[in-house]
Design an enzyme around this catalytic site. Structure first.
Site, PDB file in Angstrom:
ATOM      1  N   ASP A  83      41.097  42.525  52.675  1.00  8.90           N
ATOM      2  CA  ASP A  83      40.135  42.723  51.585  1.00  8.90           C
ATOM      3  C   ASP A  83      38.712  42.649  52.155  1.00  8.90           C
ATOM      4  OD1 ASP A  83      39.292  42.945  48.919  1.00  8.90           O
ATOM      5  OD2 ASP A  83      39.265  40.771  48.622  1.00  8.90           O
ATOM      6  N   GLY A 182      33.531  37.451  41.143  1.00  8.10           N
ATOM      7  CA  GLY A 182      33.286  36.063  40.756  1.00  8.10           C
ATOM      8  C   GLY A 182      33.581  35.765  39.296  1.00  8.10           C
ATOM      9  N   HIS A 224      37.476  46.684  42.152  1.00  9.28           N
ATOM     10  CA  HIS A 224      37.263  45.290  42.585  1.00  9.28           C
ATOM     11  C   HIS A 224      36.689  44.510  41.399  1.00  9.28           C
ATOM     12  CE1 HIS A 224      37.727  45.340  47.067  1.00  9.28           C
ATOM     13  NE2 HIS A 224      37.946  46.610  46.737  1.00  9.28           N
ATOM     14  N   SER A 227      38.637  40.384  37.552  1.00 13.18           N
ATOM     15  CA  SER A 227      39.148  39.221  36.818  1.00 13.18           C
ATOM     16  C   SER A 227      38.591  39.224  35.403  1.00 13.18           C
ATOM     17  CB  SER A 227      38.760  37.921  37.542  1.00 13.18           C
ATOM     18  OG  SER A 227      39.692  37.656  38.571  1.00 13.18           O
ATOM     19  N   ASN A 267      41.903  44.584  41.638  1.00 11.11           N
ATOM     20  CA  ASN A 267      41.762  43.345  42.413  1.00 11.11           C
ATOM     21  C   ASN A 267      41.499  42.135  41.524  1.00 11.11           C
ATOM     22  OD1 ASN A 267      41.881  45.085  44.561  1.00 11.11           O
ATOM     23  ND2 ASN A 267      40.032  44.329  45.554  1.00 11.11           N
TER      24      ASN A 267
HETATM   25  P1  13P Z   1      37.318  38.905  41.016  1.00 11.56           P
HETATM   26  O1  13P Z   1      36.269  37.963  41.547  1.00 11.56           O
HETATM   27  O2  13P Z   1      36.908  39.523  39.745  1.00 11.56           O
HETATM   28  O3  13P Z   1      38.656  38.247  40.912  1.00 11.56           O
HETATM   29  O4  13P Z   1      37.468  40.104  42.089  1.00 11.56           O
HETATM   30  C1  13P Z   1      38.262  39.962  43.225  1.00 11.56           C
HETATM   31  C2  13P Z   1      38.068  41.068  44.191  1.00 11.56           C
HETATM   32  O5  13P Z   1      37.511  42.107  43.924  1.00 11.56           O
HETATM   33  C3  13P Z   1      38.611  40.869  45.532  1.00 11.56           C
HETATM   34  O6  13P Z   1      38.261  41.896  46.402  1.00 11.56           O
HETATM   35  O1  G3H Z   2      36.044  39.820  46.631  1.00  8.01           O
HETATM   36  C1  G3H Z   2      36.248  38.807  47.256  1.00  8.01           C
HETATM   37  C2  G3H Z   2      37.449  37.979  47.001  1.00  8.01           C
HETATM   38  O2  G3H Z   2      37.368  37.324  45.757  1.00  8.01           O
HETATM   39  C3  G3H Z   2      37.657  37.039  48.152  1.00  8.01           C
HETATM   40  O3  G3H Z   2      36.716  36.022  48.130  1.00  8.01           O
HETATM   41  O4  G3H Z   2      35.579  36.010  50.318  1.00  8.01           O
HETATM   42  O5  G3H Z   2      35.715  33.937  48.919  1.00  8.01           O
HETATM   43  O6  G3H Z   2      37.750  34.824  50.067  1.00  8.01           O
HETATM   44  P1  G3H Z   2      36.422  35.153  49.449  1.00  8.01           P
HETATM   45 ZN    ZN Z   3      36.366  42.776  45.989  1.00  4.08          ZN
END
Ligand code: 13P
Ligand code: G3H
Ligand code: ZN
Length: 322
Positions: A83, A182, A224, A227, A267
């Site tokens: 990712d 986030g 992306h 959430s 995602n």
């Molecule tokens: P969220 O922070 O909305 O869960 O997005 C996660 C994401 O895009 C990881 O690449």
């Molecule tokens: O988009 C990013 C994901 O939520 C992963 O987050 O870089 O804190 O592992 P992280």
């Molecule tokens: Zn992302």
């Protein structure tokens, strides 16, 4: 079955009007919660690992945890994906180290530079049987200037996508249509309030998605920052010593709609973090004498499983598609 690439998954998802869930993994309980739900719901899944996850848990541990899930869930297809790969070296390290899919995120670079870096990753990845997700457009994050997030300039420009995909050869494309990383995706002044006083964020730019899809027929699109920041878990966090004021996510109906269109990968990370943190906070509040990690990680894992099950069945539409 062994780890797979997302090629077949995306083809079926595009044709079937659903999306594959891409969930971030950082430890054993998260891998187990996600894959147990997918196994029970017969859903294909993408387990994704960020640069931060590799720094936290170590590449080998994460690969081996995912390989364990593959052994435990032989009946569902599983992709191991990088990712937000920040550069060629990180992508190469994951390609050489057992991943079946990588993202090169050069979206903050000028257009021509994004093409150049993405093309280099695609050439190496394809030579090794690995697929590549790239990104065009800029997603906001909690740390970003909210004015930029609200500004049209941060959305993907549909007039650029054909040139980008044909010059890079990427296998899927992440676009910016108003989602954001986030748990604090929008400030209260970007939102309206519904009759219950809950913040309602600005709608996703489906016009941009439709224009992109028209220019790239049959091509898998990725969202992306998807959430939904379930308010039950925000409440649980806040009622048990946490402080997450005005946390707000993407309404699930909008993600459901995107999944019926050209969006093949959605995602989700923050919702799992919130689930785990809310559950553990509640556990400690109710059992201040407990100190065995297995006792608080067990309900956290069980709730992650239920959050994922809900996404598979009610949001992504991929239950029963394995
Ligand atoms: P969220 O922070 O909305 O869960 O997005 C996660 C994401 O895009 C990881 O690449
Ligand atoms: O988009 C990013 C994901 O939520 C992963 O987050 O870089 O804190 O592992 P992280
Ligand atoms: Zn992302």
């Amino acid at each position: 079955m062994p780890l797979v690439t997302s090629t077949e998954m995306f083809k079926k998802a595009y044709e079937g009007g659903y999306a594959i869930g891409a969930f971030n993994v950082n430890n054993m309980e998260i891998v187990q919660g996600i894959t147990e739900a997918c196994k029970e719901e017969k859903a294909p899944v993408i387990l994704q690992v960020s640069k931060g996850a590799r720094a936290y848990a170590n590449h080998t541990y994460l690969v081996k945890l995912v390989e364990a899930a593959v052994i435990e869930c032989p009946e569902i297809p599983i992709v191991l994906h990088l990712d937000h790969g920040p550069d060629f070296e990180t992508c190469k390290s994951c390609i050489d180290g057992g991943f079946t899919s990588v993202m090169i995120d050069a979206s903050s670079k000028p257009f021509e530079e994004n093409i150049e870096i993405t093309k280099k990753v695609v050439e190496y990845a394809h030579d090794h049987g690995v697929v590549v997700e790239a990104e065009l457009g800029t997603l906001a994050g909690i740390e970003d200037d909210v004015k930029v997030a609200a500004h049209a300039a941060s959305y993907t420009r549909p007039e650029e996508v054909e040139e980008f995909v044909s010059k890079t050869g990427c296998d899927s494309l992440a676009i910016a249509i108003g989602t954001s990383h986030g748990a604090y995706k929008f400030t209260p002044d970007q939102c309206t309030r519904n009759e219950k006083g809950i913040l309602v964020p600005p709608p996703l730019r489906f016009d941009v998605l439709e224009e992109v899809s028209k220019r790239l027929p049959g091509f898998p699109i990725v969202l992306h920052g998807s959430s939904s920041v379930p308010q039950d878990y925000v409440k649980m966090v806040n009622e048990h010593g946490g402080k997450m004021p005005d946390a707000v996510g993407i309404p699930e109906e909008q993600l459901r709609k995107a999944a019926t269109l050209s969006v093949c990968k959605i995602n989700i990370d923050s919702d799992l973090r919130l689930t785990m943190t809310g559950t553990i906070r509640q556990f400690f509040d109710e059992h201040p004498d407990k100190f065995d990690p297995r006792e608080y990680l067990k309900p956290a894992r069980a709730n992650i499983k239920e959050t994922v099950r809900h996404k598979l069945v009610d949001v992504l539409g991929c239950a029963g598609k394995a």
